[in-house]
Design a protein around this motif. Structure first.
Motif, mmCIF file in Angstrom:
data_model
loop_
_atom_site.group_PDB
_atom_site.id
_atom_site.type_symbol
_atom_site.label_atom_id
_atom_site.label_comp_id
_atom_site.label_asym_id
_atom_site.label_seq_id
_atom_site.Cartn_x
_atom_site.Cartn_y
_atom_site.Cartn_z
ATOM 1 N N GLU A 1 -46.267 71.743 50.200
ATOM 2 C CA GLU A 1 -47.484 70.644 50.559
ATOM 3 C C GLU A 1 -47.303 70.279 52.157
ATOM 4 O OE1 GLU A 1 -50.071 68.466 48.544
ATOM 5 O OE2 GLU A 1 -48.693 68.275 46.717
ATOM 6 N N ILE B 1 -61.122 67.816 50.077
ATOM 7 C CA ILE B 1 -60.072 68.120 49.172
ATOM 8 C C ILE B 1 -59.725 69.459 49.291
ATOM 9 C CG2 ILE B 1 -60.938 68.307 47.002
ATOM 10 C CD1 ILE B 1 -58.288 66.768 46.001
ATOM 11 N N HIS C 1 -60.703 69.150 57.754
ATOM 12 C CA HIS C 1 -60.117 68.081 56.645
ATOM 13 C C HIS C 1 -59.854 66.670 57.598
ATOM 14 C CE1 HIS C 1 -56.761 66.048 55.144
ATOM 15 N NE2 HIS C 1 -57.290 66.062 54.072
ATOM 16 N N ARG D 1 -61.884 63.459 56.417
ATOM 17 C CA ARG D 1 -61.045 62.268 55.473
ATOM 18 C C ARG D 1 -61.186 61.023 56.355
ATOM 19 N NH1 ARG D 1 -55.740 62.216 52.311
ATOM 20 N NH2 ARG D 1 -54.834 60.309 52.936
ATOM 21 N N GLY E 1 -61.756 59.548 41.793
ATOM 22 C CA GLY E 1 -61.209 58.359 41.152
ATOM 23 C C GLY E 1 -61.645 58.105 39.733
ATOM 24 N N THR F 1 -58.422 60.035 36.631
ATOM 25 C CA THR F 1 -57.319 59.914 37.217
ATOM 26 C C THR F 1 -57.066 58.500 36.785
ATOM 27 O OG1 THR F 1 -58.137 59.355 39.361
ATOM 28 C CG2 THR F 1 -57.228 61.441 39.055
ATOM 29 N N SER G 1 -54.674 56.755 33.753
ATOM 30 C CA SER G 1 -53.379 55.893 33.871
ATOM 31 C C SER G 1 -53.645 54.360 33.170
ATOM 32 C CB SER G 1 -53.630 55.247 35.508
ATOM 33 O OG SER G 1 -53.478 56.397 36.515
ATOM 34 N N ARG H 1 -52.272 75.935 45.677
ATOM 35 C CA ARG H 1 -52.605 76.285 47.184
ATOM 36 C C ARG H 1 -52.756 77.845 47.010
ATOM 37 N NH1 ARG H 1 -53.523 71.571 47.503
ATOM 38 N NH2 ARG H 1 -52.322 70.043 48.649
ATOM 39 N N SER I 1 -47.424 62.120 41.614
ATOM 40 C CA SER I 1 -48.621 62.158 41.059
ATOM 41 C C SER I 1 -49.905 62.277 41.912
ATOM 42 C CB SER I 1 -48.682 60.657 40.052
ATOM 43 O OG SER I 1 -48.052 61.057 38.925
ATOM 44 N N HIS J 1 -52.845 65.768 52.377
ATOM 45 C CA HIS J 1 -53.992 65.629 51.311
ATOM 46 C C HIS J 1 -53.528 64.581 50.220
ATOM 47 C CE1 HIS J 1 -56.845 69.071 52.064
ATOM 48 N NE2 HIS J 1 -55.744 69.701 52.497
ATOM 49 N N CYS K 1 -53.257 61.650 47.979
ATOM 50 C CA CYS K 1 -54.553 60.748 47.616
ATOM 51 C C CYS K 1 -55.013 59.665 48.570
ATOM 52 C CB CYS K 1 -54.231 60.057 46.199
ATOM 53 S SG CYS K 1 -55.654 59.362 45.579
HETATM 54 C C1 HEM Z 1 -56.539 63.600 46.210
HETATM 55 C C2 HEM Z 1 -54.363 61.886 42.311
HETATM 56 C C3 HEM Z 1 -57.310 57.928 42.486
HETATM 57 C C4 HEM Z 1 -59.878 59.838 45.882
HETATM 58 C C5 HEM Z 1 -55.763 63.514 45.333
HETATM 59 C C6 HEM Z 1 -54.537 64.506 45.091
HETATM 60 C C7 HEM Z 1 -54.234 64.064 43.909
HETATM 61 C C8 HEM Z 1 -54.820 62.699 43.634
HETATM 62 C C9 HEM Z 1 -53.042 64.737 43.274
HETATM 63 C C10 HEM Z 1 -54.410 65.867 45.901
HETATM 64 C C11 HEM Z 1 -53.228 65.657 46.842
HETATM 65 C C12 HEM Z 1 -52.928 66.854 47.303
HETATM 66 O O1 HEM Z 1 -53.518 67.919 47.416
HETATM 67 O O2 HEM Z 1 -51.731 66.813 47.990
HETATM 68 C C13 HEM Z 1 -55.110 60.692 42.077
HETATM 69 C C14 HEM Z 1 -54.351 59.917 40.880
HETATM 70 C C15 HEM Z 1 -55.012 58.854 41.156
HETATM 71 C C16 HEM Z 1 -56.019 58.694 42.178
HETATM 72 C C17 HEM Z 1 -53.164 60.185 40.098
HETATM 73 C C18 HEM Z 1 -55.115 57.547 40.114
HETATM 74 C C19 HEM Z 1 -54.021 57.191 39.374
HETATM 75 C C20 HEM Z 1 -58.076 58.008 43.468
HETATM 76 C C21 HEM Z 1 -59.194 57.069 43.643
HETATM 77 C C22 HEM Z 1 -59.857 57.918 44.556
HETATM 78 C C23 HEM Z 1 -59.511 59.054 44.791
HETATM 79 C C24 HEM Z 1 -59.216 55.908 42.885
HETATM 80 C C25 HEM Z 1 -61.201 57.121 45.279
HETATM 81 C C26 HEM Z 1 -61.849 56.448 44.773
HETATM 82 C C27 HEM Z 1 -59.095 61.257 46.292
HETATM 83 C C28 HEM Z 1 -59.541 62.072 47.450
HETATM 84 C C29 HEM Z 1 -58.677 62.846 47.557
HETATM 85 C C30 HEM Z 1 -57.760 62.701 46.598
HETATM 86 C C31 HEM Z 1 -60.808 61.728 48.161
HETATM 87 C C32 HEM Z 1 -58.587 64.031 48.602
HETATM 88 C C33 HEM Z 1 -57.688 63.784 49.903
HETATM 89 C C34 HEM Z 1 -57.658 64.745 50.887
HETATM 90 O O3 HEM Z 1 -57.788 66.095 50.683
HETATM 91 O O4 HEM Z 1 -57.293 64.435 52.023
HETATM 92 N N1 HEM Z 1 -55.756 62.542 44.368
HETATM 93 N N2 HEM Z 1 -56.134 60.151 42.573
HETATM 94 N N3 HEM Z 1 -58.301 59.359 43.943
HETATM 95 N N4 HEM Z 1 -57.957 61.579 45.917
HETATM 96 FE FE1 HEM Z 1 -56.876 60.741 44.265
#
Ligand code: HEM
Length: 437
Positions: free
Chosen positions: A90, A122, A129, A133, A276, A279, A283, A327, A378, A384, A386
């Motif tokens: 990553e 994402i 990106h 973002r 959001g 996930t 949890s 990836r 997680s 990227h 979260c």
């Molecule tokens: C990206 C997990 C909650 C919005 C991600 C990624 C993971 C993840 C694994 C990708 C990371 C990567 O590729 O390295 C989770 C988990 C959550 C959670 C476990 C809750 C426990 C949320 C919430 C939101 C959200 C509440 C928005 C309301 C996003 C967005 C991305 C993202 C927009 C893309 C980020 C990027 O590409 O720069 N999340 N997420 N997530 N998550 Fe979450």
């Protein structure tokens, strides 16, 4: 919340939920290939719905933390199972791409027909990106979280106060889904009475298992089209209005939005809803399920509510709501002695990294005061990572604090139904009873 004009929902179909549609499809297309498969093919959904995933990942971490599966339903892929190697991959986003044109971020290949694509950051690489973002990141700063906390707390309290004591009910539906949709509705200032549409759409948009059922593809498009119509109305209401603090208005009025067309705006909105939704929901289900599994840890938490912030991290680690991200190699390269070819698909198994014995002692246990719970993967790692992590953490912390304020204990009272998928890792149904401690 700002005052909301009504949105016309008369055109929305009465479609079944994605879960119902998939269940129906599975009953006509029983999956038999999974029984005698390669044990290292951990893409098999049955491993997660029957909770059989720990042993194959432990075997791989011990003997072959990086290994290639040549034949699977999703084609050939590399298993990346250790904490260290996932972070390494990553940290090299140019070499290991997230871009949809290279294959995107899940084990399932993107549809060949791309005309209905909704571009999401994402699944973009730099520099695109970075700019996109930036349109949403300001909604998740610590200051913004502080602003949202009172409303999230009030909604959480209302939901907890509506639960029946000493009577069995489904925690997933009454608490996890209800609170998650409420949280997203607050974030978007989405019409409150329609909030369950967010769950409905998100399930149709984000379920990787739907790719097995080609005939459901058309239904999926129809539903996403309707969602587009709904958001178009919200966009129209807000585009010429004074900026408001909600995420939709923030995106519309952000400077970086100048580089985004309506398609991309929609894609990123869907990303936020889908990202959001499952996930955070899973949890919150893990709060009930995990603490029932480890009653002495639950008692420790009940006696010492100061441990709540750490317990939030630990529950997110233990559950790992998304099992993997994907990836794709953009060049031939060496990965710790393994020859990766340009175009190879690498599956980063967060679910395994979070059980990596080199980082987490007794990793299968929830330990509410685990000193390094924050090192969980997680939320991913690197550019990227979260963007919504703070909001999810806030929602979970408030849930645990409001339960503590009511001295509410949750016990799972019967078998749970788990999600049948190798991407979203969670629960469909969970019978529970609450009591006072
Ligand atoms: C990206 C997990 C909650 C919005 C991600 C990624 C993971 C993840 C694994 C990708 C990371 C990567 O590729 O390295 C989770 C988990 C959550 C959670 C476990 C809750 C426990 C949320 C919430 C939101 C959200 C509440 C928005 C309301 C996003 C967005 C991305 C993202 C927009 C893309 C980020 C990027 O590409 O720069 N999340 N997420 N997530 N998550 Fe979450």
């Amino acid at each position: 919340m700002a005052s909301q004009a009504a949105i016309d929902t008369s055109g929305l179909t009465k479609a079944p939920t994605a879960v119902e549609a998939l269940k129906n499809w599975y009953s006509n297309n029983p999956q038999t290939e999974e029984e005698d498969a390669n044990p290292r093919d951990v893409s098999r959904a049955v491993l997660y719905s029957k909770d059989l995933w720990r042993a194959p990942f432990a075997e791989m971490r011990a003997n072959a933390p990086i290994n290639k599966v040549e034949d699977s339903f999703y084609g050939p892929y590399w298993n990346i199972t250790s904490h260290k190697v996932i972070q390494h991959v990553e940290a090299l986003p140019e070499l290991f791409s997230s871009d949809i044109s290279n294959g995107g971020i899940t084990i399932a290949e993107p549809p060949e027909e791309r005309e209905f694509d909704m571009p999401m950051f994402i699944a973009m690489d730099r520099p695109k990106h970075t700019g996109q973002r930036r349109t949403v990141a300001p909604a998740f700063t610590p200051a913004k979280m502080k602003d949202m906390e009172a409303e999230i707390r009030a909604r959480t309290g209302e939901v907890l106060d509506s639960l029946p004591w000493d009577e069995e009910f489904d925690w997933v539906d009454k608490v996890s889904i209800e609170l998650t949709t409420g949280m997203l509705a607050i974030l978007f200032d989405f019409p409150w009475d329609d909030r369950r549409l967010l769950t409905f759409w998100s399930d149709w948009a984000g379920d990787v298992e739907l790719t097995r059922a080609r005939e459901l593809e058309e239904k999926r498009r129809e539903i996403l089209f309707e969602m587009g119509g709904y958001f178009m109305q919200l966009w129209n209401q807000r585009v010429n209005a004074e900026p408001t603090p909600d995420l939709i208005s923030m995106m519309i009025h952000s400077e970086a939005m100048n580089d985004m067309d309506f398609h991309e705006f929609m894609g990123n909105l869907v990303l936020l809803i889908v990202g959001g939704n499952d996930t955070t929901r899973n949890s919150m289900s893990a709060v009930a399920y995990g603490l029932t599994q480890f009653p002495e840890q639950r008692a420790k938490l009940q006696q010492n509510p100061d441990l709540i912030p750490n317990a939030v991290q630990e529950i997110i680690r233990w559950q790992t709501p998304l099992s993997h991200m994907r990836r794709t190699a953009t060049e031939d390269t060496d990965l710790f002695g393994h020859e990766i070819k340009k175009g190879d698909k690498l599956i980063l198994w967060y679910i395994s990294a979070n059980r990596d014995e080199e980082v987490f002692e007794d990793a299968d246990q929830i330990i509410v005061d685990r000193p390094n719970a924050r090192r969980n993967l997680s939320f991913g790692y690197g550019i990227h990572r979260c963007v919504g992590a703070r909001l999810a953490e806030l929602q979970l912390r408030v849930l645990l604090e409001e339960m503590a304020a009511r001295r509410m204990q949750v016990d799972v009272t019967g078998p749970v139904e788990r999600v049948h998928a190798c991407f979203v890792h969670g629960y469909r149904e969970m019978p529970v009873k609450i009591s006072k401690y």
